[in-house]
Design a protein around this motif. Structure first.
Motif, PDB file in Angstrom:
ATOM      1  N   UNK A  24     -85.883 -35.086  -2.211  1.00 27.42           N
ATOM      2  CA  UNK A  24     -87.239 -35.458  -2.364  1.00 27.42           C
ATOM      3  C   UNK A  24     -87.839 -35.557  -3.611  1.00 27.42           C
ATOM      4  N   UNK A  25     -87.602 -34.440  -4.480  1.00 26.10           N
ATOM      5  CA  UNK A  25     -88.291 -34.352  -5.808  1.00 26.10           C
ATOM      6  C   UNK A  25     -87.479 -35.538  -6.572  1.00 26.10           C
ATOM      7  N   UNK A  26     -86.176 -35.805  -6.527  1.00 28.18           N
ATOM      8  CA  UNK A  26     -85.677 -36.990  -6.947  1.00 28.18           C
ATOM      9  C   UNK A  26     -86.182 -38.150  -6.732  1.00 28.18           C
ATOM     10  N   UNK A  27     -86.544 -38.590  -5.634  1.00 25.31           N
ATOM     11  CA  UNK A  27     -87.127 -39.541  -4.864  1.00 25.31           C
ATOM     12  C   UNK A  27     -88.399 -40.064  -5.745  1.00 25.31           C
ATOM     13  N   UNK A  28     -89.178 -38.884  -5.971  1.00 27.65           N
ATOM     14  CA  UNK A  28     -90.697 -38.879  -6.528  1.00 27.65           C
ATOM     15  C   UNK A  28     -90.537 -39.354  -7.795  1.00 27.65           C
ATOM     16  N   UNK A  29     -89.355 -39.140  -8.535  1.00 32.10           N
ATOM     17  CA  UNK A  29     -89.261 -39.733  -9.754  1.00 32.10           C
ATOM     18  C   UNK A  29     -88.518 -41.122  -9.936  1.00 32.10           C
ATOM     19  N   UNK A  30     -88.297 -41.581  -8.595  1.00 27.20           N
ATOM     20  CA  UNK A  30     -87.919 -43.064  -8.714  1.00 27.20           C
ATOM     21  C   UNK A  30     -86.336 -43.047  -8.836  1.00 27.20           C
ATOM     22  N   UNK A 147     -91.410 -31.634  -7.515  1.00 23.59           N
ATOM     23  CA  UNK A 147     -90.788 -30.876  -6.455  1.00 23.59           C
ATOM     24  C   UNK A 147     -92.046 -30.375  -5.518  1.00 23.59           C
ATOM     25  N   UNK A 148     -93.202 -30.261  -5.987  1.00 20.69           N
ATOM     26  CA  UNK A 148     -94.363 -29.920  -5.313  1.00 20.69           C
ATOM     27  C   UNK A 148     -94.863 -31.148  -4.494  1.00 20.69           C
ATOM     28  N   UNK A 149     -94.657 -32.460  -5.100  1.00 20.31           N
ATOM     29  CA  UNK A 149     -94.851 -33.615  -4.403  1.00 20.31           C
ATOM     30  C   UNK A 149     -93.701 -33.807  -3.363  1.00 20.31           C
ATOM     31  N   UNK A 150     -92.573 -33.427  -3.633  1.00 23.07           N
ATOM     32  CA  UNK A 150     -91.321 -33.548  -2.564  1.00 23.07           C
ATOM     33  C   UNK A 150     -91.429 -32.707  -1.460  1.00 23.07           C
ATOM     34  N   UNK A 151     -92.157 -31.115  -1.866  1.00 17.78           N
ATOM     35  CA  UNK A 151     -92.424 -30.440  -0.889  1.00 17.78           C
ATOM     36  C   UNK A 151     -93.663 -30.984   0.303  1.00 17.78           C
ATOM     37  N   UNK A 152     -94.544 -31.390  -0.378  1.00 18.42           N
ATOM     38  CA  UNK A 152     -95.692 -31.897   0.466  1.00 18.42           C
ATOM     39  C   UNK A 152     -94.684 -33.112   1.636  1.00 18.42           C
ATOM     40  N   UNK A 153     -94.176 -33.824   0.697  1.00 21.10           N
ATOM     41  CA  UNK A 153     -93.381 -35.038   1.723  1.00 21.10           C
ATOM     42  C   UNK A 153     -92.578 -34.436   2.976  1.00 21.10           C
TER      43      UNK A 153
ATOM     44  N   UNK B   5     -89.107 -43.636   2.407  1.00 21.42           N
ATOM     45  CA  UNK B   5     -88.573 -42.159   2.946  1.00 21.42           C
ATOM     46  C   UNK B   5     -87.460 -41.832   2.852  1.00 21.42           C
ATOM     47  N   UNK B   6     -87.180 -40.433   2.754  1.00 19.00           N
ATOM     48  CA  UNK B   6     -86.000 -40.091   2.709  1.00 19.00           C
ATOM     49  C   UNK B   6     -85.352 -39.769   4.162  1.00 19.00           C
ATOM     50  N   UNK B   7     -84.300 -40.454   4.750  1.00 23.90           N
ATOM     51  CA  UNK B   7     -83.988 -40.166   6.093  1.00 23.90           C
ATOM     52  C   UNK B   7     -82.735 -40.212   6.326  1.00 23.90           C
TER      53      UNK B   7
END
Ligand SMILES: Cc1ncc(C[n+]2csc(CCOP(=O)(O)OP(=O)(O)O)c2C)c(N)n1
Ligand code: SF4
Lengths: 184, 360, 262
Positions: A24-30, A147-153, B5-7
């Motif tokens: 998720x954290x990686x996703x948050x930074x595109x 990471x925090x953003x990822x946690x929230x997600x 989304x991550x799925x």
């Protein structure tokens, strides 16, 4: 940048969710991310592992046999993955329960007493976040804010009150990680 | 607005189906695809869009529920994994015979029999050559990422209705279980009753005074008439072959050798290409996205400048038959595969190319 | 002196005593003369016409002699794989809750190959109607033993009569589904006399009314003859049915308004 990681330990140690938060954290930074868990009978006997890849480009295979980083949380996983780390790669492990410590000289080895620390803090549930903190100290591939953003997600709304504890655990992990071997 | 989304692949196909305006899902649990039903039961689309979700008593019942729903012009689907898909073959044959649109997801695991729950591609023949009894074809889409699991739910429904033909998403345990970033499309509204009558005037929606009754059947006891029906089906498959071929070429421009692989195997081959190119071997990947219709012409054209092809499959060598039909049996084509749920490693794929094709 | 009426006279509109419902096509029935299927078709279609539900009705035909029911019933119909009609109907009704949905099935279809579909649809309490034609035999395939072939009864696969020690017991599926919480009304009828036809028709009407009230499965069994499969004349088959089938499959209500009849 592409980082290929295996996280392996017992089921219940939060192996899969640590991988998920990292993804998720990686996703948050595109970045492109993939998260490939072991499933089914492979998981019997209590071991669980997940391959996580973060990349600025397209991810080729989500299933790997060599890794840039192995995060190892039990002896079975140490036996299985110590030799799967690329030369110059990283091995991070919790010595709790490890009888045969890693031998390789061509990789960077770090240890983190996350289990003990989590018990001390009375926060055994976020043991995995301490480990994650240790990893991010060595390889800051994702920013803490992401990471925090990822946690929230990744956490359901009803667990959001636990995010400050998670953050604390990550920070603590960053403080207690110890260098054991520098790749020759 | 599109949503990121991550799925898991299994979740993505379920969510994308909801968003594509699906009317119904009917399934039965089996590893490694149970997340499809689990996700739907968690999301409760029946409260949001009115989509029906039902755990059937068996795969046989599930595919026949799909048959019933499809006969009404509804966007309906089912999912399963190999042993369950075998049970669905009867229903699929009826659905193909009655020319009904529907979406079937096969998250393939290793066989034969109960086999293993690990990923495999050993259902290629079953998916692409018919599967059940009779001369029929499914449109077969092979996703190689979680994104494609989502995309193909929508595409699958579109093709199913365009051709009044069942569409199968031929996935595997790895793609079903792994998580990747997915861009999800906006929620499409489900078709209204009026739209259904317009889009599918053949559907059994109740005989209104303005039309003759509609009958959905695969039976015709007059063999000459039934032959005509078969000819019509074959003409449709030909049209599908002319219009719906999809494939991807990666690093093929300067390639001397290529891997031909779909799904998870195609992902692994991409890693093998990274490794091989570091060694100076000019390798590319030809990835069929539609397995029926098979991209034969594109592959034949591509092969003209090549020294050899390695078919990489998680089976004993099934797709290689279609490759040989495309490029001819004299061309340098070999197969490399692992079976029983074992996933080939990028290194062994590269080695196989070196030994069987370059060295051979 | 008796007055003789001419044929022309009989055919006059005002003298007509029977008009075929529009919901039956003009196609001549493919059933053997004397077979109960035709009457069962007719009363089902008449009820739909009388209830003014033509535009709502969706029927599911089985595999069996009535596989071609859609040729005769002038309504929207689907033809299911052998035994799967309740699965199709489940989906139809759930996807189109306002429609009138029914299956029409024989005993091999409903109580052998389709037992799972039958029981689970009934147990879930799907809101459609099942019309079950029990003739104790596989008519279509040439008279083999059915799950409802009664003890001692001959068929091509029980040529010396059904021996339950060897072939197992007949299945009283109707009594079985009546015990399931998802069925609302369950009854058994026949269509071999005018009085019985009237009762059967009433039961079908009641079943469709229950469906409109969303009560769950209404299950109407019609014990019927298969004169061809039984190798009898139509008349003999009806007498045989009364003497042998009815004692084993007694006519009447089994479950009414959700309650088992004592
Ligand atoms: C899977 C499958 N198995 C067997 C058959 C052959 N078959 C057709 S009809 C039938 C029995 C029908 O008997 P029943 O349901 O009692 O109806 P009837 O013909 O007596 O009205 C069988 C066994 C089939 N069509 N499909
Ligand atoms: S075989 Fe039996 S059930 Fe079939 S049509 Fe003839 S009499 Fe009726």
């Amino acid at each position: 940048m592409t980082e290929e990681i295996i996280i392996a330990g017992f089921g219940g140690q939060g192996v899969l969710s640590m991988g998920k938060i990292l993804a998720y954290s990686g996703m948050m930074q595109e970045q492109a991310v993939s998260w490939m868990p072991s499933y089914g009978p492979e998981m019997r006997g209590g071991t669980a592992n997940v391959t996580v890849i973060l990349s600025d480009g397209r991810i080729s295979s989500p299933i790997l046999v060599e890794y840039d980083t192995a995060i190892i949380l039990n002896q079975q996983s140490m036996d299985k993955f110590e030799h799967a780390i690329k030369p110059g790669g990283l091995l991070l492990y919790d010595p709790n329960g490890i009888i045969k410590h890693p031998q390789r000289k061509d990789i960077n080895i770090y240890s983190i007493e996350a289990n003990e620390e989590a018990a001390k803090l009375g926060l055994s549930k976020i043991f995995n976040m301490i480990v994650l903190g240790g990893f991010l100290k060595i390889k800051p591939i994702v920013k803490l804010e992401n990471v925090i953003l990822g946690l929230k997600k990744s956490l359901p709304e009803r667990y959001h009150h636990m995010i400050p504890d998670n953050e604390k655990a990550i920070t603590r992990g960053m403080e207690i990680v110890v260098e054991k071997n520098v790749a020759n | 607005m599109k949503e990121l989304r991550l799925m898991k692949g299994n979740e993505a196909v379920a969510e994308a189906a909801i968003r594509a305006g699906a009317d119904g899902y009917f399934g039965y649990p089996i590893t490694p695809q149970s997340e499809v039903l689990e996700y739907l039961m968690t999301e409760k689309p029946y409260e949001k869009t009115g989509m029906v979700v039902l755990q059937a008593e068996s795969e046989i019942a599930a595919i026949n529920m799909v048959y019933g729903g499809a006969s009404c012009g509804k966007k309906v689907m089912t999912s399963s994994s190999s042993p369950g898909i075998s049970l669905k073959q009867e229903g699929l044959s009826y659905i193909a015979g009655a020319e009904l649109p529907c979406l079937v997801v096969n998250v393939v695991r290793g066989g034969p029999g109960l086999g293993t729950i690990q990923p495999s591609q050993s259902d290629y023949f079953q998916a692409t050559k018919g599967g059940g009894h009779g001369d029929y074809r499914l449109i077969v889409l092979a996703p190689a990422s979680v994104q494609e699991m989502a995309d193909f739910a929508k595409l699958g429904f579109e093709l199913a209705f365009k051709y009044r033909n069942p569409v199968m998403i031929l996935s595997d345990g790895a793609i079903g279980q792994m998580m990747e970033k997915v861009e999800l499309e906006e929620q499409k509204p489900r078709w209204t009753d009026e739209e259904i009558v317009e889009i599918s005037p053949w559907a059994t929606t109740g005989k209104t005074p303005d039309r003759e009754r509609n009958i959905i059947t695969s039976l015709d006891l007059d063999s000459h008439r039934h032959e005509k029906h078969n000819e019509k089906l074959q003409a449709k498959y030909k049209k599908i072959q002319e219009n719906e071929v999809r494939y991807e070429k990666i690093h093929c421009d300067d390639a001397e050798y290529i891997f031909v692989a779909y799904g998870t195997s195609a992902r692994i081959c991409q890693k093998s290409i990274e490794l091989g190119r570091k060694k100076g071997i000019k390798i590319g990947l030809f990835r069929p996205i539609t397995l029926f219709p098979y991209p034969s012409n594109a592959l034949r054209e591509l092969s003209q400048g090549l020294k050899g092809i390695l078919s990489v499959e998680m089976n004993a060598g099934q797709m290689i038959e279609d490759i040989k039909l495309s490029v001819g049996t004299t061309f340098n084509v070999e197969h490399f595969g692992r079976m029983g749920g074992v996933i080939p490693t990028p290194n062994e794929v590269l080695e196989a190319l070196e030994q069987k094709i370059i060295g051979g | 002196m008796e007055e003789k009426i001419s044929i022309e006279e009989i055919r006059k509109e005002e003298n007509l005593v029977f008009v075929k419902t529009k919901l039956l096509t003009d196609k001549s029935l493919s059933y053997c003369p004397g077979c109960g299927h035709g009457v069962a078709h007719r009363i089902t279609m008449e009820v739909i016409e009388e209830m003014d539900l033509w535009a709502d009705a969706i029927g599911v035909a089985p595999v069996g002699c009535s596989v071609l029911a859609y040729e005769f019933m002038n309504i929207d119909m689907q033809q299911a794989a052998h035994g799967r009609a309740p699965a199709l109907a489940t989906a139809i009704k759930r996807l189109m809750p306002n429609k009138l949905v029914f299956t029409y099935q024989g005993d091999g279809d409903l109580a052998a190959i389709g037992t799972a579909e039958t029981i689970h649809a009934c147990n879930r309490g799907e809101n459609f109607t099942i019309i079950f034609i029990n003739n104790g035999i596989y008519g279509m395939t040439g008279g083999q033993m059915a799950p409802t072939t009664i003890p001692g009864m001959k068929s091509s696969t029980s040529p010396y009569g059904r021996d339950v020690k060897i072939m197992g017991n007949p299945l009283k599926i109707t009594e079985l589904v009546a015990t399931l919480p998802g069925t609302y009304s369950v009854s058994r009828h026949s269509v071999h006399t005018p009085g019985n036809v009237r009762k059967a028709k009433k039961a079908i009407r009641k079943a469709f009314e229950n469906q409109k009230l969303e009560r769950g499965v209404s299950f109407v069994e019609i014990v019927s003859n298969c004169n061809s499969g039984w190798k009898m004349t139509p008349n003999d088959s009806n007498i045989w049915m009364e003497e042998n089938m009815f004692p084993y499959f007694p006519l009447g209500d089994i479950k009414v308004d959700g309650e088992l009849v004592k």
